[in-house]
Scaffold this motif. Structure first.
Motif, PDB file in Angstrom:
ATOM      1  N   GLY A   1       0.819  -1.209   0.000  1.00  0.00           N
ATOM      2  CA  GLY A   1       0.000   0.000   0.000  1.00  0.00           C
ATOM      3  C   GLY A   1       0.850   1.255   0.000  1.00  0.00           C
ATOM      4  O   GLY A   1       2.053   1.226   0.234  1.00  0.00           O
ATOM      5  N   GLY A   2       0.170   2.387  -0.270  1.00  0.00           N
ATOM      6  CA  GLY A   2       0.862   3.675  -0.283  1.00  0.00           C
ATOM      7  C   GLY A   2       1.828   3.825  -1.446  1.00  0.00           C
ATOM      8  O   GLY A   2       2.844   4.497  -1.330  1.00  0.00           O
ATOM      9  N   LEU A   3       1.518   3.190  -2.575  1.00  0.00           N
ATOM     10  CA  LEU A   3       2.424   3.219  -3.721  1.00  0.00           C
ATOM     11  C   LEU A   3       2.481   4.609  -4.341  1.00  0.00           C
ATOM     12  O   LEU A   3       1.466   5.251  -4.574  1.00  0.00           O
ATOM     13  N   SER A   4       3.686   5.074  -4.634  1.00  0.00           N
ATOM     14  CA  SER A   4       3.870   6.325  -5.375  1.00  0.00           C
ATOM     15  C   SER A   4       4.883   6.092  -6.474  1.00  0.00           C
ATOM     16  O   SER A   4       5.824   5.310  -6.315  1.00  0.00           O
TER      17      SER A   4
ATOM     18  N   GLN B   1       8.533   6.750  -5.616  1.00  0.00           N
ATOM     19  CA  GLN B   1       9.074   5.638  -4.833  1.00  0.00           C
ATOM     20  C   GLN B   1       9.375   4.448  -5.744  1.00  0.00           C
ATOM     21  O   GLN B   1      10.413   3.782  -5.611  1.00  0.00           O
ATOM     22  N   LEU B   2       8.481   4.202  -6.698  1.00  0.00           N
ATOM     23  CA  LEU B   2       8.632   3.046  -7.581  1.00  0.00           C
ATOM     24  C   LEU B   2       9.925   3.122  -8.385  1.00  0.00           C
ATOM     25  O   LEU B   2      10.640   2.125  -8.509  1.00  0.00           O
ATOM     26  N   ILE B   3      10.249   4.302  -8.934  1.00  0.00           N
ATOM     27  CA  ILE B   3      11.416   4.368  -9.823  1.00  0.00           C
ATOM     28  C   ILE B   3      12.741   4.401  -9.071  1.00  0.00           C
ATOM     29  O   ILE B   3      13.805   4.459  -9.686  1.00  0.00           O
ATOM     30  N   THR B   4      12.677   4.352  -7.737  1.00  0.00           N
ATOM     31  CA  THR B   4      13.920   4.159  -6.980  1.00  0.00           C
ATOM     32  C   THR B   4      14.265   2.674  -6.866  1.00  0.00           C
ATOM     33  O   THR B   4      15.381   2.324  -6.475  1.00  0.00           O
ATOM     34  N   CYS B   5      13.286   1.820  -7.201  1.00  0.00           N
ATOM     35  CA  CYS B   5      13.545   0.373  -7.215  1.00  0.00           C
ATOM     36  C   CYS B   5      14.337   0.003  -8.474  1.00  0.00           C
ATOM     37  O   CYS B   5      14.332   0.741  -9.456  1.00  0.00           O
ATOM     38  N   PRO B   6      15.008  -1.140  -8.460  1.00  0.00           N
ATOM     39  CA  PRO B   6      15.602  -1.627  -9.706  1.00  0.00           C
ATOM     40  C   PRO B   6      14.489  -1.817 -10.745  1.00  0.00           C
ATOM     41  O   PRO B   6      13.434  -2.379 -10.431  1.00  0.00           O
ATOM     42  N   LEU B   7      14.703  -1.331 -11.953  1.00  0.00           N
ATOM     43  CA  LEU B   7      13.674  -1.406 -12.987  1.00  0.00           C
ATOM     44  C   LEU B   7      14.124  -2.294 -14.137  1.00  0.00           C
ATOM     45  O   LEU B   7      15.293  -2.296 -14.532  1.00  0.00           O
ATOM     46  N   VAL B   8      13.169  -3.028 -14.680  1.00  0.00           N
ATOM     47  CA  VAL B   8      13.390  -3.856 -15.858  1.00  0.00           C
ATOM     48  C   VAL B   8      12.500  -3.308 -16.966  1.00  0.00           C
ATOM     49  O   VAL B   8      11.281  -3.195 -16.787  1.00  0.00           O
ATOM     50  N   VAL B   9      13.097  -2.948 -18.105  1.00  0.00           N
ATOM     51  CA  VAL B   9      12.354  -2.339 -19.200  1.00  0.00           C
ATOM     52  C   VAL B   9      12.806  -2.935 -20.532  1.00  0.00           C
ATOM     53  O   VAL B   9      13.862  -3.565 -20.627  1.00  0.00           O
ATOM     54  N   SER B  10      12.008  -2.703 -21.546  1.00  0.00           N
ATOM     55  CA  SER B  10      12.386  -3.112 -22.901  1.00  0.00           C
ATOM     56  C   SER B  10      13.436  -2.153 -23.459  1.00  0.00           C
ATOM     57  O   SER B  10      13.535  -1.007 -23.019  1.00  0.00           O
ATOM     58  N   PRO B  11      14.201  -2.577 -24.442  1.00  0.00           N
ATOM     59  CA  PRO B  11      15.249  -1.724 -25.020  1.00  0.00           C
ATOM     60  C   PRO B  11      14.661  -0.537 -25.782  1.00  0.00           C
ATOM     61  O   PRO B  11      13.493  -0.565 -26.191  1.00  0.00           O
ATOM     62  N   PRO B  12      15.453   0.505 -25.998  1.00  0.00           N
ATOM     63  CA  PRO B  12      14.998   1.641 -26.808  1.00  0.00           C
ATOM     64  C   PRO B  12      14.585   1.181 -28.207  1.00  0.00           C
ATOM     65  O   PRO B  12      15.139   0.240 -28.756  1.00  0.00           O
ATOM     66  N   GLY B  13      13.582   1.861 -28.749  1.00  0.00           N
ATOM     67  CA  GLY B  13      13.109   1.523 -30.079  1.00  0.00           C
ATOM     68  C   GLY B  13      11.956   0.550 -30.101  1.00  0.00           C
ATOM     69  O   GLY B  13      11.364   0.299 -31.153  1.00  0.00           O
ATOM     70  N   THR B  14      11.593  -0.013 -28.938  1.00  0.00           N
ATOM     71  CA  THR B  14      10.462  -0.933 -28.860  1.00  0.00           C
ATOM     72  C   THR B  14       9.235  -0.188 -28.351  1.00  0.00           C
ATOM     73  O   THR B  14       9.343   0.840 -27.667  1.00  0.00           O
ATOM     74  N   VAL B  15       8.061  -0.708 -28.660  1.00  0.00           N
ATOM     75  CA  VAL B  15       6.817  -0.063 -28.232  1.00  0.00           C
ATOM     76  C   VAL B  15       6.682  -0.046 -26.707  1.00  0.00           C
ATOM     77  O   VAL B  15       6.322   0.993 -26.137  1.00  0.00           O
TER      78      VAL B  15
ATOM     79  N   GLY C   1      -0.146 -16.544  -9.617  1.00  0.00           N
ATOM     80  CA  GLY C   1       0.197 -15.904  -8.350  1.00  0.00           C
ATOM     81  C   GLY C   1       1.681 -15.703  -8.133  1.00  0.00           C
ATOM     82  O   GLY C   1       2.104 -15.351  -7.030  1.00  0.00           O
ATOM     83  N   LEU C   2       2.485 -15.896  -9.176  1.00  0.00           N
ATOM     84  CA  LEU C   2       3.930 -15.712  -9.045  1.00  0.00           C
ATOM     85  C   LEU C   2       4.309 -14.234  -9.141  1.00  0.00           C
ATOM     86  O   LEU C   2       5.239 -13.771  -8.462  1.00  0.00           O
ATOM     87  N   LEU C   3       3.615 -13.513  -9.990  1.00  0.00           N
ATOM     88  CA  LEU C   3       3.813 -12.075 -10.138  1.00  0.00           C
ATOM     89  C   LEU C   3       2.515 -11.360  -9.816  1.00  0.00           C
ATOM     90  O   LEU C   3       1.426 -11.941  -9.922  1.00  0.00           O
ATOM     91  N   ALA C   4       2.632 -10.110  -9.430  1.00  0.00           N
ATOM     92  CA  ALA C   4       1.448  -9.308  -9.097  1.00  0.00           C
ATOM     93  C   ALA C   4       1.515  -7.980  -9.826  1.00  0.00           C
ATOM     94  O   ALA C   4       2.589  -7.392  -9.990  1.00  0.00           O
ATOM     95  N   ARG C   5       0.375  -7.515 -10.233  1.00  0.00           N
ATOM     96  CA  ARG C   5       0.273  -6.255 -10.955  1.00  0.00           C
ATOM     97  C   ARG C   5       0.143  -5.108  -9.966  1.00  0.00           C
ATOM     98  O   ARG C   5      -0.679  -5.157  -9.053  1.00  0.00           O
ATOM     99  N   LEU C   6       0.966  -4.094 -10.129  1.00  0.00           N
ATOM    100  CA  LEU C   6       0.869  -2.929  -9.257  1.00  0.00           C
ATOM    101  C   LEU C   6      -0.355  -2.099  -9.633  1.00  0.00           C
ATOM    102  O   LEU C   6      -0.706  -1.997 -10.820  1.00  0.00           O
ATOM    103  N   PRO C   7      -1.009  -1.484  -8.633  1.00  0.00           N
ATOM    104  CA  PRO C   7      -2.254  -0.730  -8.890  1.00  0.00           C
ATOM    105  C   PRO C   7      -1.986   0.646  -9.512  1.00  0.00           C
ATOM    106  O   PRO C   7      -2.163   1.690  -8.874  1.00  0.00           O
ATOM    107  N   LEU C   8      -1.558   0.629 -10.763  1.00  0.00           N
ATOM    108  CA  LEU C   8      -1.302   1.860 -11.491  1.00  0.00           C
ATOM    109  C   LEU C   8      -2.175   1.882 -12.742  1.00  0.00           C
ATOM    110  O   LEU C   8      -2.380   0.848 -13.382  1.00  0.00           O
ATOM    111  N   ALA C   9      -2.670   3.063 -13.078  1.00  0.00           N
ATOM    112  CA  ALA C   9      -3.516   3.205 -14.267  1.00  0.00           C
ATOM    113  C   ALA C   9      -2.639   3.473 -15.486  1.00  0.00           C
ATOM    114  O   ALA C   9      -1.863   4.436 -15.500  1.00  0.00           O
TER     115      ALA C   9
END
Length: 310
Positions: free
Chosen positions: A189-192, A195-209, A263-271
């Protein structure tokens, strides 16, 4: 007539040479594949361009790229070679056809979502057909389709020039989401977002949708990706990193659908409204697909509907 002169002068070697160069995007590699010298390949291309009356390829330090005229010519050159290949198979040695092969391309985010079910159902219908799966970014998928190196792909629309000679059939729209492992502190709870982007992030490479949507989503909220993100096209690598750490993964929904349901991964409550991207079936507009390839397309339609309803 110019057209008559072209038809009397063009030879099969011209078409084979052109298509091979279009596939390899490199004269040296094409020459090796054709068992010819590079000057011979270059000479053949010059002859073809002279007959056509237009430049079909741009040669440069980064290889050989099709011009717009080359894109259009490739569509018809492939049709001719496909027709000849089909004729050869029809009267093959002993009157029997060689083993059929279906080559399907898919985005990394789509492959683990709908392909396993689709390929299982396809195998039940066509147990003797060889299937090859090519997983790649969207641009590579489209290039392989246009070059005749695959039969069908599950991918996205692209710029009009990239879509020359291709047909697109919408299957579903796929949103961006942010996921974490089960039990992650952010789920308490209390997600912001800061705060989220201070966590390690995994993203797709540049140039992808997915990367484009991630950057736009954060920018609209006055934020940007930090410089220490893990960038990968590999769903399996991203998945294991997130399952074994507190990393946050900005992923296309299809890539994580199964792990969320288990139930291995969970979706964060972000729109993430506005990040939906169409995913569809692609094939060459002029191609006459084999019955197995047509069957696989039908199965993929059904698998995508099932996934969208889960």
């Amino acid at each position: 007539m110019e057209n008559d002169r072209f038809l009397h002068r063009v030879r099969l070697r011209h078409l084979q040479c052109f298509v091979t160069v279009a596939q390899e995007q490199n004269l040296g590699k094409a020459a090796e594949r054709l068992n010819l010298s590079q000057p011979a390949v270059s000479k053949t291309l010059v002859e073809l361009e002279h007959m056509v009356g237009a430049a079909l390829l741009r040669r440069g330090r980064f290889g050989a790229r099709l011009t717009l005229e080359g894109e259009h010519f490739l569509v018809h050159a492939l049709s001719v070679l496909d027709a000849l290949d089909g004729a050869a198979r029809a009267v093959g040695k002993g009157g029997g056809a060689s083993q059929e092969t279906v080559i399907v391309g898919a985005l990394p985010t789509v492959a683990p979502d709908i392909l396993p079910l689709a390929l299982t159902l396809f195998r039940q219908q066509y147990p003797q057909v060889r299937v090859e799966v090519q997983v790649a970014a969207n641009t590579a998928l489209l290039e392989k389709l246009k070059a005749g190196e695959s039969d069908v792909a599950v991918g996205r629309m692209a710029d009009p020039q990239m879509m020359v000679g291709l047909s697109f059939e919408l299957l579903y729209v796929e949103p961006l989401i942010a996921v974490v492992r089960a039990g992650h502190p952010l789920l308490e709870g209390g997600l912001s977002l800061p705060q989220l982007i201070t966590c390690p992030l995994v993203v797709s490479p540049p140039g992808t949708v997915p990367r484009h949507n991630t950057e736009n989503y954060l920018a609209a909220r006055g934020l940007k990706l930090p410089g220490n993100c893990l960038e990968t096209l590999s769903v399996s690598v991203a998945r294991l990193v997130v399952l074994q750490s507190d990393a946050v993964w900005f992923a296309s929904a299809g890539a994580v659908r199964d792990d969320i349901s288990r139930g291995l991964l969970a979706r964060l409550p972000l729109a993430f409204e506005g990040t939906e991207e169409p995913v569809g079936l692609l094939h060459r507009s002029d191609a006459v697909l084999s019955p197995p390839a047509q069957a696989l397309m039908k199965i993929l339609r059904g698998a995508s509907r099932r996934a969208a309803n889960e």
